[in-house]
Design an enzyme around this catalytic site. Sequence first.
Site, mmCIF file in Angstrom:
data_model
loop_
_atom_site.group_PDB
_atom_site.id
_atom_site.type_symbol
_atom_site.label_atom_id
_atom_site.label_comp_id
_atom_site.label_asym_id
_atom_site.label_seq_id
_atom_site.Cartn_x
_atom_site.Cartn_y
_atom_site.Cartn_z
ATOM 1 N N ASP A 161 76.725 47.753 -1.046
ATOM 2 C CA ASP A 161 77.830 47.544 -0.267
ATOM 3 C C ASP A 161 78.047 46.411 0.339
ATOM 4 O O ASP A 161 79.144 45.955 0.864
ATOM 5 C CB ASP A 161 77.395 48.463 0.911
ATOM 6 N N LEU B 243 83.045 49.549 7.965
ATOM 7 C CA LEU B 243 84.488 49.074 7.889
ATOM 8 C C LEU B 243 84.655 47.966 6.966
ATOM 9 O O LEU B 243 85.554 47.214 6.740
ATOM 10 C CB LEU B 243 84.824 48.435 9.020
ATOM 11 N N ARG B 244 83.385 47.711 6.110
ATOM 12 C CA ARG B 244 83.453 46.510 4.889
ATOM 13 C C ARG B 244 84.550 46.892 3.899
ATOM 14 O O ARG B 244 85.231 45.776 3.685
ATOM 15 C CB ARG B 244 81.946 46.287 4.319
ATOM 16 N N GLY B 245 84.918 47.925 3.553
ATOM 17 C CA GLY B 245 85.780 48.299 2.631
ATOM 18 C C GLY B 245 87.199 47.999 2.813
ATOM 19 O O GLY B 245 87.894 47.396 2.292
#
Length: 336
Positions: free
Chosen positions: A183, A264-266
């Site tokens: 991720d 919230l990285r996506g």
Amino acid sequence: MKLSLLLNVIDPKIGGVMIMGDRGTGKSTTIRALADLLPEIDVVVDDPFNSHPTDSDLMSDAIKEAVARGEDIPKGTKKVPMVDLPLGATEDRVCGTIDIEKALAEGVKAFEPGLLAKANRGILYVDEVNLLDDHLVDVLLDSAASGWNTVEREGISIRHPARFVLVGSGNPEEGELRPQLLDRFGMHAEIRTVKDPTLRVDIVEQRSQFDQNPEGFLQKHLEEQEVLQKKLVAAQTLLPSVSIDYDLRVQISQVCAELDVDGLRGDIVTNRAAKALTALEGRTEVEVSDIGRVIVLCLRHRLRKDPLESIDSGYKVGKVFRDIFGFDLNQDGAAA
């Protein structure tokens, strides 16, 4: 794969690329070729951290202090560093070491820089990243995210800038990376062996031409390479002016929520990648088609794995994108 690498060069804050694919598909060749595409960088001569002579954000602490004292800084240029991380590397080799004896005896911070120092302002390539010790992968990802490497030994602490594009490659047969590490990579590209016989023959012929006359082969493609180099430099300059409409940002977050992506990285990476692609195309307004070309690369590896599910994660991302944006994707993930 090539698009992911170019976008990370335009905006290193995307967070690097993880390239998974079959053996012998040109992963390492493509990654190593990336360094030749990049223009030379301004550096302080003989500085182990490739410090920038005028930009304080890209200077090591020692150079900053020298500038503050009004010393003359020797300037030069060098090729963008491309550092290969060997599989058996120790933490000291990667992060650097502090000579405790010298520090205690002479009262100076005797620091021996590691691979992270060498890779500053360049590319750090880890082949077979899925076989690397998880602790080391963590160290690399932390440095790539923060832009700094801190080494602490016996109460002595030293830090230096470590801004690099982290590129990892691996073969899925040798095992997957743990989800929490996967991720942390900004983008994820999957490479398959080419099935089309005509294309395979073309690749074999090009390889033979290179083996027979490497200089001639490079010369033949030099002009094409220079055009792409200028395009990348222009994109880096244009990037701060690129904007993305609020409604499009909401739809990106809608896709992430629908896919049940953790954290919230996506959302952040998809926004950054779409902007970088828009800059590469020489525009300042992000379009739906730009998001369509990067969203699978940004989200594919963030979906929760269901061992009983046979649907490809890239297909799932494409389907949800199509439902929310009302826009179709072609087979390679680009918006049609």
